[in-house]
Scaffold this active site. Structure first.
Site, mmCIF file in Angstrom:
data_model
loop_
_atom_site.group_PDB
_atom_site.id
_atom_site.type_symbol
_atom_site.label_atom_id
_atom_site.label_comp_id
_atom_site.label_asym_id
_atom_site.label_seq_id
_atom_site.Cartn_x
_atom_site.Cartn_y
_atom_site.Cartn_z
ATOM 1 N N PRO A 170 0.796 -1.227 0.000
ATOM 2 C CG PRO A 170 -0.075 -1.057 2.157
ATOM 3 C CD PRO A 170 0.572 -2.023 1.212
ATOM 4 C CG ASN A 171 -0.161 4.446 1.267
ATOM 5 O OD1 ASN A 171 -1.038 5.149 0.772
ATOM 6 N ND2 ASN A 171 -0.313 3.841 2.432
ATOM 7 N NE ARG B 55 4.076 6.607 1.476
ATOM 8 C CZ ARG B 55 4.291 5.389 1.911
ATOM 9 N NH1 ARG B 55 4.744 4.452 1.096
ATOM 10 N NH2 ARG B 55 4.060 5.081 3.161
ATOM 11 C CE1 TYR C 232 8.866 5.140 2.625
ATOM 12 C CE2 TYR C 232 7.365 7.013 2.710
ATOM 13 C CZ TYR C 232 7.830 5.822 3.239
ATOM 14 O OH TYR C 232 7.263 5.304 4.378
ATOM 15 C CG ASN D 92 8.401 -1.857 0.479
ATOM 16 O OD1 ASN D 92 7.796 -1.943 1.541
ATOM 17 N ND2 ASN D 92 9.035 -0.752 0.108
ATOM 18 C CB ALA E 63 1.418 0.326 6.430
ATOM 19 C CD GLU F 81 10.848 -7.327 5.937
ATOM 20 O OE1 GLU F 81 11.237 -8.393 6.475
ATOM 21 O OE2 GLU F 81 10.328 -6.399 6.564
ATOM 22 C CG HIS G 3 11.081 -2.115 4.772
ATOM 23 N ND1 HIS G 3 9.720 -2.070 4.568
ATOM 24 C CD2 HIS G 3 11.346 -3.287 5.390
ATOM 25 C CE1 HIS G 3 9.186 -3.172 5.071
ATOM 26 N NE2 HIS G 3 10.150 -3.928 5.570
ATOM 27 N NE ARG H 289 9.944 6.705 8.317
ATOM 28 C CZ ARG H 289 8.997 6.397 7.436
ATOM 29 N NH1 ARG H 289 9.181 5.367 6.616
ATOM 30 N NH2 ARG H 289 7.887 7.109 7.364
#
Ligand code: DQA
Length: 142
Positions: free
Chosen positions: A9-10, A17, A22, A73, A76, A97, A99, A106
């Site tokens: 998502p996103n 964004r 990012y 990825n 969330a 995985e 990110h 963060r």
């Protein structure tokens, strides 16, 4: 060999964004980079993005059935989706995985990943280049 790069998502909003977090690369740019890198490594890379968890689960189930390596990825979902983790657990080929941001720098809620324990490895905080590094690692494992 086919490799799936799956974004949650996103991530379709990359480029607009939170560019300070990012970067400026759009999802279309990212997809092109992955396909290009994959081709150099002898992979047929397919990049997909969804904001719908059920769609992601279906892609992971198909990857499990086909024995396809996955670069994921989960956005969330990483931090709360046991369903995505359970689908990842069924994969038989390597799972990397990724990110884009350094989630450990963060908010606390980003520090835990449901995916990491069932991934082959994790690449965090190296920007969109993390996806390319994941593909290179998969090539080393071929
Ligand atoms: C992300 C980090 C997650 O915490 C966030 O929810 C995302 C993107 C990353 O690539 O840095 O959507 O997975």
């Amino acid at each position: 060999m086919k490799v799936l790069v799956l974004n949650g998502p996103n991530l379709g909003r990359l480029g607009t964004r939170e560019p300070d977090v990012y970067g400026a690369t759009t999802h279309a740019d990212l997809a092109a980079l992955c396909v290009e890198e994959g081709a150099e490594l002898g992979f047929d890379v397919e990049v997909r993005q969804t904001d719908h968890e059920g769609e992601m689960l279906g892609w992971l189930h198909a990857a499990a059935d086909a024995g396809t390596p996955v670069v994921l990825n989960a956005g969330a979902w990483t931090h709360y989706s046991i369903a995505v983790r359970d689908a990842c657990s069924q994969l038989t080929a390597p799972l990397v995985e990724v990110h884009i941001s350094n989630v450990h720098k963060r908010e606390d809620f980003r520090h835990h990943s449901y995916i990491s324990a069932v991934a082959s490895g994790v690449i965090v905080g190296l920007g969109v280049e993390g996806y390319l590094l994941a593909l290179r690692w998969l090539a080393l494992r071929k």
